[in-house]
Design a protein around this motif. Structure first.
Motif, PDB file in Angstrom:
ATOM      1  N   ASN A 292       0.841  -1.210   0.000  1.00 26.02           N
ATOM      2  CA  ASN A 292       0.000   0.000   0.000  1.00 26.02           C
ATOM      3  C   ASN A 292       0.876   1.262   0.000  1.00 26.02           C
ATOM      4  O   ASN A 292       0.595   2.232  -0.715  1.00 26.02           O
ATOM      5  CB  ASN A 292      -0.942  -0.031   1.202  1.00 26.02           C
ATOM      6  CG  ASN A 292      -1.967   1.073   1.149  1.00 26.02           C
ATOM      7  OD1 ASN A 292      -2.280   1.590   0.083  1.00 26.02           O
ATOM      8  ND2 ASN A 292      -2.491   1.431   2.298  1.00 26.02           N
TER       9      ASN A 292
ATOM     10  N   LEU B 106       2.348   1.775  -3.489  1.00 24.94           N
ATOM     11  CA  LEU B 106       1.320   2.281  -4.404  1.00 24.94           C
ATOM     12  C   LEU B 106       1.086   3.778  -4.202  1.00 24.94           C
ATOM     13  O   LEU B 106       0.931   4.523  -5.165  1.00 24.94           O
ATOM     14  CB  LEU B 106       0.013   1.510  -4.219  1.00 24.94           C
ATOM     15  CG  LEU B 106      -0.046   0.128  -4.868  1.00 24.94           C
ATOM     16  CD1 LEU B 106      -1.343  -0.578  -4.466  1.00 24.94           C
ATOM     17  CD2 LEU B 106       0.060   0.225  -6.361  1.00 24.94           C
ATOM     18  N   GLN B 107       1.058   4.206  -2.968  1.00 24.54           N
ATOM     19  CA  GLN B 107       0.874   5.641  -2.684  1.00 24.54           C
ATOM     20  C   GLN B 107       2.058   6.457  -3.206  1.00 24.54           C
ATOM     21  O   GLN B 107       1.871   7.545  -3.754  1.00 24.54           O
ATOM     22  CB  GLN B 107       0.695   5.865  -1.182  1.00 24.54           C
ATOM     23  CG  GLN B 107      -0.653   5.439  -0.665  1.00 24.54           C
ATOM     24  CD  GLN B 107      -0.774   5.643   0.839  1.00 24.54           C
ATOM     25  OE1 GLN B 107       0.207   5.935   1.523  1.00 24.54           O
ATOM     26  NE2 GLN B 107      -1.988   5.465   1.348  1.00 24.54           N
TER      27      GLN B 107
ATOM     28  N   GLN C 285       3.981   5.672  -5.757  1.00 27.49           N
ATOM     29  CA  GLN C 285       3.876   5.717  -7.207  1.00 27.49           C
ATOM     30  C   GLN C 285       2.819   6.723  -7.651  1.00 27.49           C
ATOM     31  O   GLN C 285       3.021   7.465  -8.619  1.00 27.49           O
ATOM     32  CB  GLN C 285       3.539   4.325  -7.765  1.00 27.49           C
ATOM     33  CG  GLN C 285       4.718   3.391  -7.806  1.00 27.49           C
ATOM     34  CD  GLN C 285       4.342   2.036  -8.386  1.00 27.49           C
ATOM     35  OE1 GLN C 285       3.168   1.694  -8.491  1.00 27.49           O
ATOM     36  NE2 GLN C 285       5.351   1.255  -8.754  1.00 27.49           N
ATOM     37  N   ASN C 286       1.693   6.746  -6.948  1.00 31.57           N
ATOM     38  CA  ASN C 286       0.644   7.718  -7.282  1.00 31.57           C
ATOM     39  C   ASN C 286       1.139   9.139  -7.080  1.00 31.57           C
ATOM     40  O   ASN C 286       0.880  10.018  -7.904  1.00 31.57           O
ATOM     41  CB  ASN C 286      -0.617   7.471  -6.445  1.00 31.57           C
ATOM     42  CG  ASN C 286      -1.408   6.268  -6.930  1.00 31.57           C
ATOM     43  OD1 ASN C 286      -1.255   5.845  -8.068  1.00 31.57           O
ATOM     44  ND2 ASN C 286      -2.234   5.718  -6.064  1.00 31.57           N
ATOM     45  N   ASN C 287       1.850   9.356  -5.993  1.00 28.89           N
ATOM     46  CA  ASN C 287       2.392  10.708  -5.725  1.00 28.89           C
ATOM     47  C   ASN C 287       3.421  11.101  -6.784  1.00 28.89           C
ATOM     48  O   ASN C 287       3.435  12.239  -7.242  1.00 28.89           O
ATOM     49  CB  ASN C 287       3.009  10.766  -4.333  1.00 28.89           C
ATOM     50  CG  ASN C 287       1.972  10.780  -3.231  1.00 28.89           C
ATOM     51  OD1 ASN C 287       0.806  11.078  -3.464  1.00 28.89           O
ATOM     52  ND2 ASN C 287       2.383  10.426  -2.022  1.00 28.89           N
TER      53      ASN C 287
ATOM     54  N   HIS D 207       3.589   9.958  -9.836  1.00 26.41           N
ATOM     55  CA  HIS D 207       2.840  10.150 -11.085  1.00 26.41           C
ATOM     56  C   HIS D 207       2.129  11.498 -11.075  1.00 26.41           C
ATOM     57  O   HIS D 207       2.156  12.233 -12.073  1.00 26.41           O
ATOM     58  CB  HIS D 207       1.830   9.006 -11.266  1.00 26.41           C
ATOM     59  CG  HIS D 207       1.057   9.083 -12.539  1.00 26.41           C
ATOM     60  ND1 HIS D 207       1.655   8.892 -13.762  1.00 26.41           N
ATOM     61  CD2 HIS D 207      -0.255   9.336 -12.785  1.00 26.41           C
ATOM     62  CE1 HIS D 207       0.742   9.027 -14.701  1.00 26.41           C
ATOM     63  NE2 HIS D 207      -0.428   9.286 -14.136  1.00 26.41           N
ATOM     64  N   GLU D 208       1.536  11.851  -9.954  1.00 30.38           N
ATOM     65  CA  GLU D 208       0.865  13.150  -9.824  1.00 30.38           C
ATOM     66  C   GLU D 208       1.878  14.291  -9.920  1.00 30.38           C
ATOM     67  O   GLU D 208       1.597  15.322 -10.536  1.00 30.38           O
ATOM     68  CB  GLU D 208       0.099  13.225  -8.509  1.00 30.38           C
ATOM     69  CG  GLU D 208      -1.166  12.395  -8.488  1.00 30.38           C
ATOM     70  CD  GLU D 208      -1.862  12.404  -7.131  1.00 30.38           C
ATOM     71  OE1 GLU D 208      -1.426  13.145  -6.224  1.00 30.38           O
ATOM     72  OE2 GLU D 208      -2.842  11.670  -6.992  1.00 30.38           O
TER      73      GLU D 208
END
Length: 142
Positions: A23, A26-27, A29-31, A33-34
Motif C-alpha cells: 500500500n 502504491l501511494q 507511485q501515485n504521488n 505520477h501526480e
C-alpha cells in the motif's frame, strides 16, 4: 497444536506487513505520477505564458506602429490643409512679392511654405515634388 496456532499468527502478521508495504509503494507511485503530471502542466503553462507574452509584445509593437503612421498621416493632412488655406494667401503674397514677376502656382506654394519655415525636404513631401526640384526653386528665387 500450539505450534500451528503460533505459526498461523506469525503468517498473518507477515501478510499484514507485506500488505502495508505494498500500500505504501502504491501511494508513492501515485504521488510521483501526480508530481510528474503537475510538472508537465506547470511546464505547459510556462510555455503558454511565454507565447502570450511574445504575442502581447508583437501586438504592442503593431499598435505603436499604427499610432505612429496615424500621427504622420494627421501631420500630412494638417500640412495639406495649410496648403489649401494658403491658396487664398498665395494670391496676396504673390502680388506683394512679385509685382513685375509672374510665378506659377507651384512656385508660389513652394515660396509660401518656405516663408512659413518649412525646409526643402518637408516642402517636397507636402507638395509631392522632388527634393532637388524644391531646392532649385528656393535657390533661384531667393
Amino acid at each position: 497444536m500450539y505450534a500451528l496456532v503460533f505459526l498461523s499468527v506469525m503468517l498473518n502478521i507477515v501478510c499484514l506487513y507485506l500488505i502495508f508495504n505494498l500500500n505504501k509503494k502504491l501511494q508513492q507511485q501515485n504521488n510521483s505520477h501526480e508530481s510528474k503530471i503537475s510538472e508537465e502542466v506547470e511546464e505547459l503553462l510556462e510555455l503558454f505564458s511565454e507565447e502570450m507574452k511574445m504575442e502581447n509584445e508583437r501586438l504592442h509593437d503593431m499598435i505603436i506602429e499604427f499610432t505612429q503612421k496615424n500621427h504622420q498621416q494627421l501631420v500630412l493632412d494638417e500640412k495639406t490643409d495649410e496648403i489649401s488655406n494658403v491658396g487664398t494667401e498665395e494670391t496676396d503674397i504673390g502680388q506683394k512679392d512679385s509685382d513685375d514677376k509672374h510665378f506659377s502656382k507651384e512656385t508660389n506654394e513652394v515660396l509660401t511654405l518656405a516663408q512659413k519655415g518649412y525646409n526643402a525636404e518637408e516642402i517636397a513631401k507636402i507638395l509631392h515634388r522632388g527634393k532637388g526640384e524644391v531646392e532649385l526653386l528656393l535657390k533661384f528665387y531667393r
